[in-house]
Motif scaffolding. Structure first.
Motif, PDB file in Angstrom:
ATOM      1  N   LYS A   1       7.708  10.251   0.770  1.00 38.88           N
ATOM      2  CA  LYS A   1       7.268  11.647   0.871  1.00 38.88           C
ATOM      3  C   LYS A   1       6.157  11.818   1.901  1.00 38.88           C
ATOM      4  O   LYS A   1       5.641  12.923   2.068  1.00 38.88           O
ATOM      5  N   GLY A   2       5.730  10.726   2.541  1.00 38.82           N
ATOM      6  CA  GLY A   2       4.616  10.814   3.473  1.00 38.82           C
ATOM      7  C   GLY A   2       3.266  10.671   2.814  1.00 38.82           C
ATOM      8  O   GLY A   2       2.228  10.850   3.462  1.00 38.82           O
ATOM      9  N   MET A   3       3.245  10.349   1.521  1.00 36.07           N
ATOM     10  CA  MET A   3       1.994  10.147   0.792  1.00 36.07           C
ATOM     11  C   MET A   3       1.730   8.642   0.748  1.00 36.07           C
ATOM     12  O   MET A   3       2.243   7.925  -0.101  1.00 36.07           O
ATOM     13  N   LEU A   4       0.936   8.152   1.701  1.00 37.38           N
ATOM     14  CA  LEU A   4       0.751   6.711   1.859  1.00 37.38           C
ATOM     15  C   LEU A   4      -0.440   6.176   1.078  1.00 37.38           C
ATOM     16  O   LEU A   4      -0.647   4.962   1.023  1.00 37.38           O
ATOM     17  N   GLY A   5      -1.238   7.055   0.484  1.00 44.97           N
ATOM     18  CA  GLY A   5      -2.405   6.618  -0.271  1.00 44.97           C
ATOM     19  C   GLY A   5      -2.240   6.861  -1.752  1.00 44.97           C
ATOM     20  O   GLY A   5      -1.491   7.747  -2.176  1.00 44.97           O
ATOM     21  N   ILE A   6      -2.957   6.075  -2.552  1.00 41.51           N
ATOM     22  CA  ILE A   6      -2.887   6.224  -4.003  1.00 41.51           C
ATOM     23  C   ILE A   6      -4.242   5.887  -4.605  1.00 41.51           C
ATOM     24  O   ILE A   6      -5.014   5.092  -4.064  1.00 41.51           O
ATOM     25  N   TRP A   7      -4.525   6.504  -5.732  1.00 41.20           N
ATOM     26  CA  TRP A   7      -5.723   6.236  -6.528  1.00 41.20           C
ATOM     27  C   TRP A   7      -5.610   4.817  -7.076  1.00 41.20           C
ATOM     28  O   TRP A   7      -4.560   4.383  -7.544  1.00 41.20           O
ATOM     29  N   SER A   8      -6.690   4.056  -7.039  1.00 45.52           N
ATOM     30  CA  SER A   8      -6.728   2.713  -7.606  1.00 45.52           C
ATOM     31  C   SER A   8      -7.824   2.652  -8.653  1.00 45.52           C
ATOM     32  O   SER A   8      -8.930   3.148  -8.431  1.00 45.52           O
ATOM     33  N   LEU A   9      -7.492   2.039  -9.782  1.00 48.75           N
ATOM     34  CA  LEU A   9      -8.422   1.977 -10.901  1.00 48.75           C
ATOM     35  C   LEU A   9      -9.128   0.635 -11.010  1.00 48.75           C
ATOM     36  O   LEU A   9     -10.165   0.539 -11.693  1.00 48.75           O
ATOM     37  N   THR A  10      -8.583  -0.405 -10.393  1.00 45.52           N
ATOM     38  CA  THR A  10      -9.171  -1.744 -10.454  1.00 45.52           C
ATOM     39  C   THR A  10      -9.105  -2.382  -9.074  1.00 45.52           C
ATOM     40  O   THR A  10      -8.270  -1.994  -8.240  1.00 45.52           O
ATOM     41  N   PRO A  11      -9.947  -3.402  -8.812  1.00 48.92           N
ATOM     42  CA  PRO A  11      -9.816  -4.128  -7.533  1.00 48.92           C
ATOM     43  C   PRO A  11      -8.432  -4.724  -7.342  1.00 48.92           C
ATOM     44  O   PRO A  11      -7.948  -4.827  -6.217  1.00 48.92           O
ATOM     45  N   GLY A  12      -7.767  -5.109  -8.452  1.00 50.63           N
ATOM     46  CA  GLY A  12      -6.400  -5.621  -8.338  1.00 50.63           C
ATOM     47  C   GLY A  12      -5.446  -4.571  -7.818  1.00 50.63           C
ATOM     48  O   GLY A  12      -4.589  -4.855  -6.966  1.00 50.63           O
ATOM     49  N   GLN A  13      -5.562  -3.340  -8.328  1.00 48.53           N
ATOM     50  CA  GLN A  13      -4.727  -2.254  -7.802  1.00 48.53           C
ATOM     51  C   GLN A  13      -5.083  -1.957  -6.348  1.00 48.53           C
ATOM     52  O   GLN A  13      -4.206  -1.600  -5.555  1.00 48.53           O
ATOM     53  N   VAL A  14      -6.354  -2.096  -5.980  1.00 47.21           N
ATOM     54  CA  VAL A  14      -6.756  -1.875  -4.591  1.00 47.21           C
ATOM     55  C   VAL A  14      -6.007  -2.835  -3.673  1.00 47.21           C
ATOM     56  O   VAL A  14      -5.480  -2.437  -2.628  1.00 47.21           O
ATOM     57  N   VAL A  15      -5.940  -4.102  -4.052  1.00 48.57           N
ATOM     58  CA  VAL A  15      -5.237  -5.094  -3.236  1.00 48.57           C
ATOM     59  C   VAL A  15      -3.777  -4.701  -3.061  1.00 48.57           C
ATOM     60  O   VAL A  15      -3.238  -4.708  -1.945  1.00 48.57           O
ATOM     61  N   GLU A  16      -3.120  -4.332  -4.167  1.00 50.91           N
ATOM     62  CA  GLU A  16      -1.707  -3.947  -4.098  1.00 50.91           C
ATOM     63  C   GLU A  16      -1.514  -2.715  -3.221  1.00 50.91           C
ATOM     64  O   GLU A  16      -0.583  -2.655  -2.406  1.00 50.91           O
ATOM     65  N   ALA A  17      -2.384  -1.731  -3.371  1.00 49.53           N
ATOM     66  CA  ALA A  17      -2.238  -0.481  -2.620  1.00 49.53           C
ATOM     67  C   ALA A  17      -2.624  -0.648  -1.155  1.00 49.53           C
ATOM     68  O   ALA A  17      -2.078   0.039  -0.285  1.00 49.53           O
ATOM     69  N   ASN A  18      -3.564  -1.546  -0.858  1.00 49.29           N
ATOM     70  CA  ASN A  18      -3.906  -1.820   0.536  1.00 49.29           C
ATOM     71  C   ASN A  18      -2.745  -2.472   1.274  1.00 49.29           C
ATOM     72  O   ASN A  18      -2.521  -2.228   2.461  1.00 49.29           O
ATOM     73  N   GLN A  19      -1.992  -3.315   0.572  1.00 56.45           N
ATOM     74  CA  GLN A  19      -0.906  -4.053   1.218  1.00 56.45           C
ATOM     75  C   GLN A  19       0.412  -3.287   1.234  1.00 56.45           C
ATOM     76  O   GLN A  19       1.221  -3.468   2.154  1.00 56.45           O
ATOM     77  N   SER A  20       0.633  -2.422   0.254  1.00 57.32           N
ATOM     78  CA  SER A  20       1.945  -1.804   0.064  1.00 57.32           C
ATOM     79  C   SER A  20       2.488  -1.062   1.281  1.00 57.32           C
ATOM     80  O   SER A  20       3.654  -1.255   1.649  1.00 57.32           O
ATOM     81  N   PRO A  21       1.711  -0.194   1.949  1.00 58.06           N
ATOM     82  CA  PRO A  21       2.301   0.556   3.060  1.00 58.06           C
ATOM     83  C   PRO A  21       2.402  -0.228   4.363  1.00 58.06           C
ATOM     84  O   PRO A  21       3.010   0.245   5.319  1.00 58.06           O
ATOM     85  N   LEU A  22       1.786  -1.421   4.416  1.00 59.09           N
ATOM     86  CA  LEU A  22       1.867  -2.218   5.635  1.00 59.09           C
ATOM     87  C   LEU A  22       3.275  -2.779   5.801  1.00 59.09           C
ATOM     88  O   LEU A  22       3.950  -3.086   4.825  1.00 59.09           O
ATOM     89  N   PRO A  23       3.740  -2.937   7.032  1.00 59.04           N
ATOM     90  CA  PRO A  23       5.067  -3.534   7.238  1.00 59.04           C
ATOM     91  C   PRO A  23       5.117  -4.940   6.636  1.00 59.04           C
ATOM     92  O   PRO A  23       4.110  -5.656   6.624  1.00 59.04           O
ATOM     93  N   PRO A  24       6.286  -5.365   6.136  1.00 59.82           N
ATOM     94  CA  PRO A  24       6.373  -6.698   5.545  1.00 59.82           C
ATOM     95  C   PRO A  24       6.214  -7.795   6.591  1.00 59.82           C
ATOM     96  O   PRO A  24       6.453  -7.586   7.790  1.00 59.82           O
ATOM     97  N   LYS A  25       5.819  -8.966   6.105  1.00 59.40           N
ATOM     98  CA  LYS A  25       5.644 -10.117   6.997  1.00 59.40           C
ATOM     99  C   LYS A  25       6.987 -10.593   7.516  1.00 59.40           C
ATOM    100  O   LYS A  25       7.124 -10.950   8.690  1.00 59.40           O
TER     101      LYS A  25
END
Length: 433
Positions: free
Chosen positions: A251-275
């Motif tokens: 939908k073009g919504m590339l950001g998300i609320w994160s509640l824990t540092p673990g969720q931050v890691v997942e959300a920081n990596q998710s929109p990046l192109p895969p390795k």
């Protein structure tokens, strides 16, 4: 697409921390800990939360804690800092309290405001309410000797009123009577939105509200802002969090609320192109990733089978079995498979198109091929995809995101270089410029 008005073009992570915890020797321990996060654990936007995450009786102390912690750690924090203040469209007293708290932070002689990029305003209502908040920002800037418009304003969409207000914003922004150009993030708050809409589900769980997420993404895009999805409360459900982010990204919504540092890691990596790139096989509507073995893409499940016969091939998908010749099988497998390109793949394609464009060609064919192994039978597939300027611009979105991250988050350089390789990173930073 409307041009962004702020330094950040993309925000992957919106991380909230309570500003004051009752009964603790150090009531600021949560924001003190958050202020020292680095690398993939550190969000693009950190939100010391003096609203819902902090008890009403602790909010005055929460403001003091923001001032103390931000003045001490703000200069080194790698993301942006946007404290959330109290506000409510139906409560003048609450709005005034939020104004006083922002003024206290901005006027502190500790210099905390030098490290604060803006404030988050929850529970906004119609467009007149947004303009009230903006006027308070302007007063604070003038009172504290700040440049008008220097404090960004982010809003949380938690009511039907605020959802409709996004559609009116284009008519209001830019008028001499307001500084609404300061708007930065539109953040969904599905819990209060559900309450405002008087919505119910049989289980009591929140509705998914895909329409709200679409409208917020559209409103942000139309007004040069950034859309952020609301919190995903089941912090142990990593797969569900990924599914939600994948739906949002479409939908073009590339950001998300994160509640824990673990969720931050997942959300920081998710929109990046895969390795690495991967092939997917559609199995009864489910996308199954194939295993790559010595250049062959392998499906080892039992819901799809392929056998070579005297007259051609027998392909079974679920309960459906079909006898096909070579050309028919090729066409069927093309329909059932798709490819997820890696960062290297995307950069390769963009470089090839840039070279073709420089040579005067407006469109080129890009070939993608693979050898599939299904049930022990191997079969080669290949397809051509036409690349023109529109295709190139669409492919630029994940690369632009990566470039924005790399430019604004030097604390993540080592992790990004390790993920992709320094050579790929260098090339990714050069395409599209």
């Amino acid at each position: 697409m409307t041009e962004r008005r702020h330094e950040r073009e993309f925000v992957r992570t919106f991380f909230t921390s309570p500003t004051a915890i009752e009964g603790e020797e150090d009531s600021a321990k949560m924001i003190r800990r958050a202020a020292q996060l680095r690398g993939m654990q550190a969000p693009d936007v950190w939100v010391p939360d003096n609203e819902d995450a902090t008890a009403p009786s602790m909010r005055d102390e929460g403001v003091e804690n923001i001032i103390e912690v931000v003045s001490e750690h703000g200069a080194e924090f790698p993301g942006e800092i946007h404290p959330r203040m109290v506000w409510h469209r139906d409560s003048p007293a609450t709005r005034y309290q939020g104004f006083q708290h922002m003024l206290e932070i901005a006027s502190s002689d500790t210099g905390a405001i030098e490290h604060i990029d803006g404030f988050v305003i929850p529970e906004v209502g119609d467009i007149d309410d947004w303009k009230k908040a903006d006027e308070f920002f302007t007063i604070i800037e003038n009172e504290c000797g700040l440049e008008e418009g220097s404090l960004a304003m982010s809003v949380i969409i938690e009511s039907g009123e605020s959802e409709l207000a996004m559609g009116k914003l284009r008519d209001e922004m830019g008028k001499a009577t307001n500084n609404l150009e300061r708007l930065f993030l539109f953040v969904d708050g599905e819990v209060d939105y559900t309450k405002d809409m008087r919505a119910m589900t049989p289980t009591g769980e929140l509705p998914s509200w895909p329409e709200l997420r679409h409208n917020t993404s559209r409103g942000a895009s139309a007004n040069g802002c950034i859309a952020i999805d609301g919190p995903y409360d089941d912090i142990r459900d990593v797969e569900g969090y990924h599914e939600r982010m994948t739906e949002n990204q479409a939908k073009g919504m590339l950001g998300i609320w994160s509640l824990t540092p673990g969720q931050v890691v997942e959300a920081n990596q998710s929109p990046l192109p895969p390795k690495t790139g991967s092939w997917l096989l559609d199995v009864d509507g489910e996308q199954v990733e194939l295993d790559s073995e010595d250049g062959v893409e392998v499906y080892d499940g039992d819901r799809v089978s392929l056998e070579e016969t005297d007259g051609g091939y027998e392909l079974r998908v679920g309960n459906d079995t079909r006898t096909l010749d070579e050309d028919e099988l090729h066409e069927e497998l093309l329909k059932l498979t798709s490819y997820v390109p890696s960062m290297d793949d995307i950069v390769d394609s963009m470089e090839e198109f840039e070279a073709a464009k420089e040579a005067g060609r407006g469109a080129i064919a890009m070939e993608r091929s693979a050898t599939l192994r299904i049930g022990g039978t191997e079969f080669d597939i290949s397809t051509d995809r036409m690349w023109d300027e529109a295709t190139y611009q669409a492919a630029m979105t994940p690369i632009s995101l990566f470039q924005d991250v790399y430019e604004n988050r030097p604390d993540q350089h080592d992790e990004l270089n390790e993920r992709y390789g320094a050579g790929v990173v260098e090339r990714a930073m050069e395409v599209g410029l």
